[in-house]
Design a protein around this motif. Sequence first.
Motif, PDB file in Angstrom:
ATOM      1  N   VAL A  13       0.855  -1.190   0.000  1.00 24.72           N
ATOM      2  CA  VAL A  13       0.000   0.000   0.000  1.00 24.72           C
ATOM      3  C   VAL A  13       0.889   1.237   0.000  1.00 24.72           C
ATOM      4  O   VAL A  13       1.833   1.330   0.789  1.00 24.72           O
ATOM      5  CB  VAL A  13      -0.925   0.036   1.235  1.00 24.72           C
ATOM      6  CG1 VAL A  13      -1.848   1.258   1.169  1.00 24.72           C
ATOM      7  CG2 VAL A  13      -1.738  -1.244   1.347  1.00 24.72           C
ATOM      8  N   ARG A  14       0.597   2.168  -0.901  1.00 22.82           N
ATOM      9  CA  ARG A  14       1.251   3.481  -0.880  1.00 22.82           C
ATOM     10  C   ARG A  14       0.171   4.538  -0.669  1.00 22.82           C
ATOM     11  O   ARG A  14      -0.935   4.412  -1.188  1.00 22.82           O
ATOM     12  CB  ARG A  14       1.996   3.747  -2.193  1.00 22.82           C
ATOM     13  CG  ARG A  14       3.232   2.877  -2.393  1.00 22.82           C
ATOM     14  CD  ARG A  14       3.828   3.065  -3.779  1.00 22.82           C
ATOM     15  NE  ARG A  14       2.854   2.728  -4.796  1.00 22.82           N
ATOM     16  CZ  ARG A  14       2.808   3.303  -6.005  1.00 22.82           C
ATOM     17  NH1 ARG A  14       3.666   4.254  -6.317  1.00 22.82           N
ATOM     18  NH2 ARG A  14       1.902   2.926  -6.884  1.00 22.82           N
ATOM     19  N   GLU A  15       0.513   5.570   0.081  1.00 19.33           N
ATOM     20  CA  GLU A  15      -0.463   6.625   0.339  1.00 19.33           C
ATOM     21  C   GLU A  15       0.188   7.991   0.177  1.00 19.33           C
ATOM     22  O   GLU A  15       1.404   8.140   0.337  1.00 19.33           O
ATOM     23  CB  GLU A  15      -1.053   6.476   1.749  1.00 19.33           C
ATOM     24  CG  GLU A  15      -0.023   6.637   2.849  1.00 19.33           C
ATOM     25  CD  GLU A  15      -0.625   6.632   4.251  1.00 19.33           C
ATOM     26  OE1 GLU A  15      -1.747   6.140   4.422  1.00 19.33           O
ATOM     27  OE2 GLU A  15       0.050   7.135   5.171  1.00 19.33           O
ATOM     28  N   ASP A  16      -0.658   8.970  -0.123  1.00 17.02           N
ATOM     29  CA  ASP A  16      -0.177  10.330  -0.323  1.00 17.02           C
ATOM     30  C   ASP A  16      -1.263  11.305   0.099  1.00 17.02           C
ATOM     31  O   ASP A  16      -2.454  10.972   0.056  1.00 17.02           O
ATOM     32  CB  ASP A  16       0.201  10.558  -1.799  1.00 17.02           C
ATOM     33  CG  ASP A  16       1.190  11.698  -1.982  1.00 17.02           C
ATOM     34  OD1 ASP A  16       0.798  12.864  -1.809  1.00 17.02           O
ATOM     35  OD2 ASP A  16       2.364  11.423  -2.292  1.00 17.02           O
ATOM     36  N   ALA A  17      -0.851  12.508   0.484  1.00 18.20           N
ATOM     37  CA  ALA A  17      -1.822  13.557   0.784  1.00 18.20           C
ATOM     38  C   ALA A  17      -2.463  14.089  -0.488  1.00 18.20           C
ATOM     39  O   ALA A  17      -3.502  14.758  -0.433  1.00 18.20           O
ATOM     40  CB  ALA A  17      -1.148  14.694   1.552  1.00 18.20           C
ATOM     41  N   SER A  18      -1.859  13.785  -1.634  1.00 15.65           N
ATOM     42  CA  SER A  18      -2.420  14.145  -2.937  1.00 15.65           C
ATOM     43  C   SER A  18      -3.165  12.957  -3.517  1.00 15.65           C
ATOM     44  O   SER A  18      -2.848  11.800  -3.231  1.00 15.65           O
ATOM     45  CB  SER A  18      -1.301  14.564  -3.900  1.00 15.65           C
ATOM     46  OG  SER A  18      -1.790  14.667  -5.229  1.00 15.65           O
ATOM     47  N   ARG A  19      -4.157  13.242  -4.363  1.00 16.38           N
ATOM     48  CA  ARG A  19      -4.857  12.163  -5.048  1.00 16.38           C
ATOM     49  C   ARG A  19      -4.023  11.582  -6.182  1.00 16.38           C
ATOM     50  O   ARG A  19      -4.431  10.592  -6.797  1.00 16.38           O
ATOM     51  CB  ARG A  19      -6.203  12.667  -5.573  1.00 16.38           C
ATOM     52  CG  ARG A  19      -7.250  12.858  -4.475  1.00 16.38           C
ATOM     53  CD  ARG A  19      -8.514  13.496  -5.011  1.00 16.38           C
ATOM     54  NE  ARG A  19      -9.604  13.477  -4.032  1.00 16.38           N
ATOM     55  CZ  ARG A  19      -9.764  14.360  -3.060  1.00 16.38           C
ATOM     56  NH1 ARG A  19      -8.878  15.344  -2.918  1.00 16.38           N
ATOM     57  NH2 ARG A  19     -10.779  14.269  -2.229  1.00 16.38           N
ATOM     58  N   ILE A  20      -2.891  12.193  -6.500  1.00 16.05           N
ATOM     59  CA  ILE A  20      -1.962  11.652  -7.486  1.00 16.05           C
ATOM     60  C   ILE A  20      -0.797  11.028  -6.725  1.00 16.05           C
ATOM     61  O   ILE A  20      -0.048  11.721  -6.043  1.00 16.05           O
ATOM     62  CB  ILE A  20      -1.459  12.749  -8.447  1.00 16.05           C
ATOM     63  CG1 ILE A  20      -2.623  13.358  -9.230  1.00 16.05           C
ATOM     64  CG2 ILE A  20      -0.418  12.169  -9.411  1.00 16.05           C
ATOM     65  CD1 ILE A  20      -2.226  14.518 -10.130  1.00 16.05           C
ATOM     66  N   THR A  21      -0.653   9.714  -6.823  1.00 21.58           N
ATOM     67  CA  THR A  21       0.437   9.013  -6.137  1.00 21.58           C
ATOM     68  C   THR A  21       1.749   9.364  -6.824  1.00 21.58           C
ATOM     69  O   THR A  21       1.855   9.311  -8.052  1.00 21.58           O
ATOM     70  CB  THR A  21       0.191   7.493  -6.172  1.00 21.58           C
ATOM     71  OG1 THR A  21      -1.140   7.234  -5.718  1.00 21.58           O
ATOM     72  CG2 THR A  21       1.176   6.763  -5.282  1.00 21.58           C
ATOM     73  N   GLN A  22       2.764   9.692  -6.023  1.00 22.33           N
ATOM     74  CA  GLN A  22       3.988  10.270  -6.569  1.00 22.33           C
ATOM     75  C   GLN A  22       5.225   9.512  -6.090  1.00 22.33           C
ATOM     76  O   GLN A  22       5.133   8.520  -5.369  1.00 22.33           O
ATOM     77  CB  GLN A  22       4.078  11.737  -6.145  1.00 22.33           C
ATOM     78  CG  GLN A  22       2.871  12.562  -6.563  1.00 22.33           C
ATOM     79  CD  GLN A  22       2.810  13.901  -5.863  1.00 22.33           C
ATOM     80  OE1 GLN A  22       3.537  14.818  -6.211  1.00 22.33           O
ATOM     81  NE2 GLN A  22       1.956  14.006  -4.859  1.00 22.33           N
ATOM     82  N   ASN A  23       6.394  10.025  -6.480  1.00 16.17           N
ATOM     83  CA  ASN A  23       7.657   9.355  -6.205  1.00 16.17           C
ATOM     84  C   ASN A  23       7.893   9.173  -4.712  1.00 16.17           C
ATOM     85  O   ASN A  23       8.393   8.130  -4.276  1.00 16.17           O
ATOM     86  CB  ASN A  23       8.802  10.159  -6.831  1.00 16.17           C
ATOM     87  CG  ASN A  23      10.139   9.478  -6.665  1.00 16.17           C
ATOM     88  OD1 ASN A  23      10.228   8.266  -6.756  1.00 16.17           O
ATOM     89  ND2 ASN A  23      11.178  10.248  -6.417  1.00 16.17           N
ATOM     90  N   LEU A  24       7.560  10.173  -3.906  1.00 20.94           N
ATOM     91  CA  LEU A  24       7.840  10.117  -2.477  1.00 20.94           C
ATOM     92  C   LEU A  24       6.602   9.765  -1.650  1.00 20.94           C
ATOM     93  O   LEU A  24       6.565  10.017  -0.449  1.00 20.94           O
ATOM     94  CB  LEU A  24       8.445  11.442  -2.002  1.00 20.94           C
ATOM     95  CG  LEU A  24       9.800  11.790  -2.623  1.00 20.94           C
ATOM     96  CD1 LEU A  24      10.318  13.118  -2.096  1.00 20.94           C
ATOM     97  CD2 LEU A  24      10.822  10.683  -2.366  1.00 20.94           C
ATOM     98  N   SER A  25       5.597   9.184  -2.286  1.00 24.09           N
ATOM     99  CA  SER A  25       4.441   8.702  -1.535  1.00 24.09           C
ATOM    100  C   SER A  25       4.900   7.645  -0.536  1.00 24.09           C
ATOM    101  O   SER A  25       5.826   6.884  -0.799  1.00 24.09           O
ATOM    102  CB  SER A  25       3.395   8.107  -2.484  1.00 24.09           C
ATOM    103  OG  SER A  25       2.918   9.094  -3.382  1.00 24.09           O
ATOM    104  N   ARG A  26       4.225   7.594   0.600  1.00 19.46           N
ATOM    105  CA  ARG A  26       4.671   6.722   1.685  1.00 19.46           C
ATOM    106  C   ARG A  26       4.209   5.283   1.467  1.00 19.46           C
ATOM    107  O   ARG A  26       3.072   5.045   1.062  1.00 19.46           O
ATOM    108  CB  ARG A  26       4.134   7.229   3.026  1.00 19.46           C
ATOM    109  CG  ARG A  26       4.698   8.573   3.420  1.00 19.46           C
ATOM    110  CD  ARG A  26       4.349   8.938   4.858  1.00 19.46           C
ATOM    111  NE  ARG A  26       2.931   9.194   5.030  1.00 19.46           N
ATOM    112  CZ  ARG A  26       2.430   9.759   6.122  1.00 19.46           C
ATOM    113  NH1 ARG A  26       3.210  10.096   7.124  1.00 19.46           N
ATOM    114  NH2 ARG A  26       1.126   9.978   6.221  1.00 19.46           N
TER     115      ARG A  26
END
Length: 369
Positions: free
Chosen positions: A348-361
Amino acid sequence: YAFTLDQIETDIEEPSNVLHRMCLDAVDAIVASEELMSRLGIPNGFHDFVAASWANRDPALYGRFDLAYDSAGPAKLLEYNADTPTSLYEAASFQWLWLEDMRASSGLPADADQFNGIHEAMVARFQTILAPGADLHFTSAKGLDEDFATVEYMAWTAKEAGLFAHYVAIEDIGVTTTGQFADAEDRVIGALFKLYPWEDMLADSFAAHIPTAQCRMIEPAWKALVSNKGILPVLWRMFEGHPNLLPAFFEDDFTRGDRDAEARIARAAGALDRGRVVKPIFSREGASVDIVTGDLTLGQGGRIVAADRSYDAHPKIVQAYTPLPEMGGMFPVLGAWMVGDACVGLGVREDASRITQNLSRFKPHFVRD
């Protein structure tokens, strides 16, 4: 993140196996069509090379489906990272160590489990692809720590499979006088895992040597079609209405006057009116992705635009928007890991943005009763 066993087996594992088989059917259709090969950005001089890789069924190693899933409805395919997916070490090893630590400290029940057979499946798959004692080179681009760590982990699984693993930076690969690839120590490369995308390889000055270099490529050339976001409109054309797919179209389907495409667009009008995502056929880590919806609370005027515009020059596809669930202010994307032809684990990767990015957790998960 917590899942029930039924959610894992029914909503994630089995749909991923079905989606993978659908993608292979789509490859069959693409290699039979010069038009589709071109629309997916395969250079004209390499159509036959990619088609031959598929005709030979050159063995593939792994891939990661990115899925939107809110625990209520069917998981929806966002894209298939089938050529150079990362977060493999985090999914295969780190989150398993987390589970063991949590069970040992009573942070989770002693019988808490995890959907994670990735490491064992990787070892077994390497044993299927190459004979014991074979040499396998791994390569990635210089200066990319995540990529290097990924191939380091993969080399670990290859060694466990009984192979001899070697690393060479892709910038240091040369061509011998007989047209074979060689590493920085002048060793001929007979098999190469490259954490480097096929679309870049086929545009490289060395590309002309690839068909004749007598080098087994992992991933094989036909993966250039599966990892390509252009496969999404092909899947929708072939399996329109499938519960795990979102309506998807080539951007020029809206303007080129193709009656069949126009009919599919009309049937998907409701979904597209609620929101659409515009993606380049080649893109990494959310770069050049735009989300457009009628929700004026979303971004600026219902629009979210990726800051990284690295892939703006590539042809684009349009996919119906499906909202990611919001969990504590974060938006998770599920990564269903395929090894060979089977779904063997989840990350699972998560991000504060709705676009998952390189530094998503990256976040671990467990399975509970």
